[in-house]
Scaffold this active site. Structure first.
Site, PDB file in Angstrom:
ATOM      1  N   CYS A  39       0.818  -1.216   0.000  1.00  0.00           N
ATOM      2  CA  CYS A  39       0.000   0.000   0.000  1.00  0.00           C
ATOM      3  C   CYS A  39       0.854   1.270   0.000  1.00  0.00           C
ATOM      4  O   CYS A  39       1.594   1.517  -0.934  1.00  0.00           O
ATOM      5  CB  CYS A  39      -0.974  -0.061   1.171  1.00  0.00           C
ATOM      6  SG  CYS A  39      -2.417   0.987   0.969  1.00  0.00           S
ATOM      7  N   HIS A  40       0.770   2.088   1.032  1.00  0.00           N
ATOM      8  CA  HIS A  40       1.501   3.345   1.087  1.00  0.00           C
ATOM      9  C   HIS A  40       3.006   3.144   1.257  1.00  0.00           C
ATOM     10  O   HIS A  40       3.776   4.097   1.182  1.00  0.00           O
ATOM     11  CB  HIS A  40       0.970   4.223   2.226  1.00  0.00           C
ATOM     12  CG  HIS A  40      -0.368   4.823   1.934  1.00  0.00           C
ATOM     13  ND1 HIS A  40      -1.520   4.078   1.914  1.00  0.00           N
ATOM     14  CD2 HIS A  40      -0.730   6.097   1.649  1.00  0.00           C
ATOM     15  CE1 HIS A  40      -2.548   4.861   1.636  1.00  0.00           C
ATOM     16  NE2 HIS A  40      -2.098   6.087   1.465  1.00  0.00           N
ATOM     17  N   GLY A  41       3.453   1.921   1.472  1.00  0.00           N
ATOM     18  CA  GLY A  41       4.876   1.621   1.538  1.00  0.00           C
ATOM     19  C   GLY A  41       5.602   1.995   0.262  1.00  0.00           C
ATOM     20  O   GLY A  41       6.818   2.239   0.271  1.00  0.00           O
ATOM     21  N   GLN A  42       4.854   2.093  -0.849  1.00  0.00           N
ATOM     22  CA  GLN A  42       5.462   2.484  -2.133  1.00  0.00           C
ATOM     23  C   GLN A  42       6.090   3.877  -2.042  1.00  0.00           C
ATOM     24  O   GLN A  42       6.998   4.198  -2.787  1.00  0.00           O
ATOM     25  CB  GLN A  42       4.434   2.481  -3.269  1.00  0.00           C
ATOM     26  CG  GLN A  42       3.490   1.310  -3.352  1.00  0.00           C
ATOM     27  CD  GLN A  42       4.117  -0.057  -3.374  1.00  0.00           C
ATOM     28  OE1 GLN A  42       5.173  -0.283  -2.809  1.00  0.00           O
ATOM     29  NE2 GLN A  42       3.456  -1.006  -3.998  1.00  0.00           N
ATOM     30  N   GLN A  43       5.597   4.711  -1.119  1.00  0.00           N
ATOM     31  CA  GLN A  43       6.154   6.051  -0.967  1.00  0.00           C
ATOM     32  C   GLN A  43       7.634   5.995  -0.586  1.00  0.00           C
ATOM     33  O   GLN A  43       8.428   6.827  -1.028  1.00  0.00           O
ATOM     34  CB  GLN A  43       5.372   6.842   0.092  1.00  0.00           C
ATOM     35  CG  GLN A  43       3.945   7.142  -0.332  1.00  0.00           C
ATOM     36  CD  GLN A  43       3.131   7.735   0.792  1.00  0.00           C
ATOM     37  OE1 GLN A  43       3.133   7.223   1.910  1.00  0.00           O
ATOM     38  NE2 GLN A  43       2.421   8.809   0.502  1.00  0.00           N
TER      39      GLN A  43
END
Length: 196
Positions: A131-135
């Site tokens: 999820c937001h780990g891609q940031q």
């Protein structure tokens, strides 16, 4: 789980050392669901967080869809870290897992976190980002294409990442040693195998 698999005559392979990059208000589900099964399958798993030591905790968040325009955020549980961040030799680990939630928003600005991500990617070790780990991966400049929760799309495309629509939402994407989303594919990438 390990005893259950063995009682059925099965074997488990892939007990290499994994490391979870944790932070305050990471998504509860995205850290506990991969972390606990890996431990249950006899994998050595550590959880670390910048500026924290072994036995410190990270509060988690539970994101829920209740019919509003975006998800709601509720308090999760305190997730206990297993190892201290400072002085850790990350080269001794075989894979990196980055849960999502709110933690990646500020962890993407931590130079040591970025260095750890680059180390794993450069050495072609498995990296799983949820999820937001891609940031964090985008901030490290190691992300070429990905999918994630749709609100991350703008940040990813502005970072020069090719966006793959997560439609249906359970779709995952693998690019070399990187996997985004979906626990089953994560287990494959981390070389955890149960056979009978």
């Amino acid at each position: 789980m390990l005893l259950f698999v063995k009682a059925l005559g099965g074997t488990i392979r892939g007990s290499d050392k994994k490391i979870f990059l944790c932070g305050d208000y990471m998504e509860d589900y995205e850290v506990t669901v991969p972390f606990q099964p890996l431990q249950a399958l006899d994998c050595y798993v550590d959880a670390i967080c910048p500026k924290k030591k072994a036995r410190d905790t990270c509060p988690t968040a539970v994101h829920d869809f209740e019919g509003d325009q975006t998800y709601s955020v509720k308090p999760g549980y305190d997730f206990t870290l297993t190892t201290s961040f400072e002085g850790l030799d990350t080269s001794s680990y075989d894979a990196l897992v980055i849960p999502g939630g709110q933690a990646p928003e500020y962890m993407a600005m931590d130079e040591t976190v970025i260095a750890i991500v680059k180390e794993f990617m450069d050495s072609k070790k498995p990296v799983a980002s949820i999820c937001h780990g891609q940031q964090i991966l985008a901030a490290a400049g190691v992300l070429k294409k990905c999918n994630a929760y749709p609100t991350v799309k703008l940040n990813m495309t502005l970072a020069g990442t090719s966006w793959l629509e997560p439609n249906p939402m359970h779709r995952f994407f693998t690019d070399g040693n990187l996997v985004s989303e979906l626990l089953a594919r994560l287990m494959d990438l981390l070389r955890v195998q149960v056979s009978f």
